[in-house]
Design a protein around this motif. Sequence first.
Motif, mmCIF file in Angstrom:
data_model
loop_
_atom_site.group_PDB
_atom_site.id
_atom_site.type_symbol
_atom_site.label_atom_id
_atom_site.label_comp_id
_atom_site.label_asym_id
_atom_site.label_seq_id
_atom_site.Cartn_x
_atom_site.Cartn_y
_atom_site.Cartn_z
ATOM 1 N N ARG A 189 31.816 72.232 47.369
ATOM 2 C CA ARG A 189 30.797 71.197 47.539
ATOM 3 C C ARG A 189 31.397 69.944 48.150
ATOM 4 N N PRO A 190 30.602 69.251 48.984
ATOM 5 C CA PRO A 190 31.087 67.950 49.458
ATOM 6 C C PRO A 190 31.228 67.020 48.266
ATOM 7 N N GLU A 201 5.636 57.424 53.581
ATOM 8 C CA GLU A 201 4.410 58.151 53.235
ATOM 9 C C GLU A 201 4.672 59.210 52.172
ATOM 10 N N MET A 202 5.843 59.875 52.263
ATOM 11 C CA MET A 202 6.110 60.973 51.344
ATOM 12 C C MET A 202 6.551 60.474 49.978
ATOM 13 N N GLN A 230 10.117 73.409 61.804
ATOM 14 C CA GLN A 230 9.557 72.645 60.685
ATOM 15 C C GLN A 230 10.294 72.923 59.368
ATOM 16 N N MET A 276 5.550 60.036 42.755
ATOM 17 C CA MET A 276 4.264 59.855 43.442
ATOM 18 C C MET A 276 4.032 61.000 44.425
ATOM 19 N N SER A 277 2.812 61.260 44.704
ATOM 20 C CA SER A 277 2.565 62.304 45.695
ATOM 21 C C SER A 277 1.939 61.661 46.923
ATOM 22 N N GLY A 278 2.663 61.708 47.989
ATOM 23 C CA GLY A 278 2.193 61.084 49.211
ATOM 24 C C GLY A 278 1.683 62.123 50.177
ATOM 25 N N LEU A 279 1.780 61.777 51.440
ATOM 26 C CA LEU A 279 1.351 62.720 52.469
ATOM 27 C C LEU A 279 2.272 63.926 52.491
ATOM 28 N N GLY A 287 13.576 69.258 56.440
ATOM 29 C CA GLY A 287 13.953 68.645 55.168
ATOM 30 C C GLY A 287 15.371 68.108 55.190
ATOM 31 N N ARG A 295 23.771 67.274 48.403
ATOM 32 C CA ARG A 295 24.499 68.287 47.635
ATOM 33 C C ARG A 295 25.848 67.777 47.181
ATOM 34 N N ALA A 296 26.231 66.626 47.720
ATOM 35 C CA ALA A 296 27.587 66.148 47.450
ATOM 36 C C ALA A 296 27.759 65.841 45.970
ATOM 37 N N ILE A 297 28.946 66.118 45.484
ATOM 38 C CA ILE A 297 29.325 65.665 44.150
ATOM 39 C C ILE A 297 29.555 64.166 44.285
ATOM 40 N N ASP A 298 28.745 63.379 43.592
ATOM 41 C CA ASP A 298 28.880 61.929 43.698
ATOM 42 C C ASP A 298 29.552 61.416 42.434
ATOM 43 N N PHE A 336 3.817 66.815 54.908
ATOM 44 C CA PHE A 336 3.998 67.159 56.315
ATOM 45 C C PHE A 336 4.467 68.605 56.483
ATOM 46 N N GLY A 337 4.542 69.339 55.394
ATOM 47 C CA GLY A 337 5.009 70.723 55.500
ATOM 48 C C GLY A 337 6.492 70.876 55.285
ATOM 49 N N TYR A 338 7.148 69.795 54.856
ATOM 50 C CA TYR A 338 8.571 69.880 54.504
ATOM 51 C C TYR A 338 8.857 68.785 53.499
ATOM 52 N N GLY A 339 9.934 68.951 52.752
ATOM 53 C CA GLY A 339 10.335 67.917 51.803
ATOM 54 C C GLY A 339 11.528 67.156 52.353
ATOM 55 N N ILE A 340 12.164 66.380 51.508
ATOM 56 C CA ILE A 340 13.397 65.699 51.907
ATOM 57 C C ILE A 340 14.519 66.272 51.058
ATOM 58 N N ASN A 341 15.476 66.885 51.698
ATOM 59 C CA ASN A 341 16.553 67.517 50.939
ATOM 60 C C ASN A 341 17.328 66.487 50.120
ATOM 61 N N ARG A 342 17.713 66.892 48.932
ATOM 62 C CA ARG A 342 18.553 66.039 48.086
ATOM 63 C C ARG A 342 20.007 66.267 48.451
ATOM 64 N N ILE A 362 15.561 65.064 58.078
ATOM 65 C CA ILE A 362 15.098 63.753 57.603
ATOM 66 C C ILE A 362 16.035 63.207 56.526
ATOM 67 N N ARG A 420 31.909 62.770 47.201
ATOM 68 C CA ARG A 420 32.148 61.404 47.649
ATOM 69 C C ARG A 420 32.293 60.492 46.454
#
Lengths: 361, 338, 111
Positions: free
Chosen positions: B248-249, A273-274, A228, C1-4, A232, C14-17, C6-12, A235, B251
């Motif tokens: 760092r990557p 959802e998140m 788990q 917003m704060s949604g559901l 992060g 890291r790439a230099i854009d 699930f016990g984890y986030g979504i990683n942002r 996904i 793009r």
Amino acid sequence: MRRSSWQDYQKEIADDKYYYARSCIRQNFFPGSEKAFLDIIRNDLGRDVKDDPLHTSCTGIGYHADVVPFETIMTVVARQFALMGEAGYENFISSCITSFGIYTEILNTWEEFPETEERTREYLYKATGRELVKPRTLAHTSDIVFHFRDSIAGKMRRPLINVYTGRPLRVVEHIGCHYAKIFPKSGIGGSEFPYVLAGMIESWGGEVVDYPERRHCCGFGFRNYLVQANRGYSIANSQKKLESMAPYRPDFIVANCPGCAMFLDKWQYAIAEMEGTIYGADGHGIPVLTYEEMAGLVLGYDPWQLGMQMHQVDVEPLLDKMGVEYDPAAKYLGQDGKYIGKPERTVVNDGCQGSIYDMKR
Amino acid sequence: MKPKVVIAGGGAAGMAVALRLERLGVEPVIVEREERLGGKVRGWHKLFPTFTPAAEVLDPLVAQIGRRGIECRTGAAVEALSEHGVKLASGQTIEADAVVVATGFTLFDARRKEEYGYGIYDNVVTSADLERMMNEGAVRLADGSTPRRIALLHCVGSRDEKVCQRHCSKVCCITGVKQAIELKKMFPEADVFNFYMDIRMFGAGYEELYREAQQSYNIHFVRGRISEASPMINGRIQIKAEDTLTGRPLRMSIDMLVLLAGMRANDDNAALAASAGLALAPNGFMQSADPFLGAVRSPRRGIFYAGAVTAPKSLADTLAEASLTADAVMDYLNSVQR
Amino acid sequence: MSGLRFGYGINRPRAIDIDSNDLRKSNEILREMPELQTCIGCGSCTASCTAGNLTEFNFRRVHTLVRRGEYRSAYEEMNKCMLCGKCRLVCPRGINTRGVAMLIKRKLGDF
């Protein structure tokens, strides 16, 4: 898209008499797909395929999660091949991309290091009394559908055409990493420009969308999503792909890997959802199909027979675009006509935040 | 009677050897596969590190070959050779007292690095394509517009085991610097990036040009190899790399990707070597008798090398080596006549 | 917003854009001090850095990031510089590294 290189990567695909190895997880997430494959191959194409209840998991998930050692998985795989030999077949086909990668990897290992084959042969004999028979050809089941794409086009009932606009449906194809990234020569079209799904889409009237993150992994990665704490970044990979493909407004996604199809479908739910983000048109997620479902729809199969009610992202908008006649009331009736229950409302299908609170209650 | 020497290859190396031998009293015969003399340099626009037009070097060579009346068999490929002459693909043989192999190199086919989409995506070009575009006087994108951001990728088909090219092609680093400056001169508003693994500035004036590219032209150098190029919805190209110096990557979208295609050994080197009992280096180029004292000699007396047939070389190195080759041929001719 | 949850986030990512980074400050810095672009990443500055030997400060990395439009915490990082001048002494490209530290601080105080 010009894919001049795909013809450089060809492999022998047998025309008949297949020994079929199923996937561990597909029957949970896309439960009609394997059945559809067998029906299409047997009934629509008149080919012989052996669906053998004796075979087991290839243990690929355990292998990739570091709990099954290589010696063990080689022996398990040797047993599958032995069963194929006992059944009188020599063309091994696998429903799962992970398994296909493992079969490819192991056959190559035996080729490069013959002593490992000898050892496996010995283990297999000691453990089961069976004799290893190596397959004459190895293919993924998407290769088989690709092989028959023109025959299927000949029997096509509903091309991949938007019935409202008359224009080809725009399709994102996603190839499982282990289809050709490890052994590019094992895949139709190689690893950079795989043609296995694109060929089906083009044969059946659709238009393939090439987008910046086309080659990116869906983020499945076994030990990564299994834990788990690691989900992060699992996904985040799917999100990266979805964000990259969304501007092209694809009508649907098709994948040839059990994990990818599941991830691209289910993560759309989780992201919606998140964070409230929805990647398809009209506040609705992008439907995700397996290639068997795509072939089944093209051949006129009933979507609920194909198991499409089990998708996280509702497929109805796509069915409408394809002009598929379906009974909305039959969606949640099982094979025996009994009500199987209905999922709660979700952001990814309804596009409204209210559903979040419905669910929490 | 004058001794006769057959020179396989009518590029810069072959012509320079022929001219030198002719001065030294030999009758050279050039056998060239193409219909015209000039080899790879003929397609080039300007030369590093001085931006000398390639024609300023090549044209005098071709003109002198004509003026001195040196025999040239163009449109004729050498199929086999020995110290006594060559056999052409047509079946014809040319007898000689010595043979010089100056058949050069083959430009790496960038399509083999599939991840960059050369031949598939618009505006992914090779360094050779860029020179051709500059010769034609028009560097522009497929839709006719001018690029705003350009990336040059070093080591395409060099230092890459995936395409069986382990060697360094030597000239691409400085070509990347040269072409970046040329692009910046053409498109001063454009951002120009070089993606490199190492910058190998081995020649006189190269390092200085590299520094000038950085300081005076604001050309960006990112240490990292581009891992893939993909099409974007707006027609641009997305590239990914690691900026290894920041860990760092990275793009970005670009309008044009220039692949600095490497020099690889000719496919027919093996057949030529087999026909004469010569040796190939592990990278497929011809193996010299000795890297120090016999660089232009083959292991077989009477057969000599000039130019990039033995290893990637710059034009300056090739022209310098031609004199050494002619010198070695003369030594040999004198020794056998005696 | 704060949604559901699930016990984890979504990683942002890291790439230099480079596309989403605002390169204006970076371009300004390079216009004022074009010699910074001549850095060949040798690491002499960081190797000799008084602060870098005792803290996480990496002068070479910070100014490279700045050139890519990654300004976050560059100002705070440069504050670790003791302005001792040793890096300028060792730079094989002759970059006024001390000046670079000052310039970055002057330009990027807001980031």
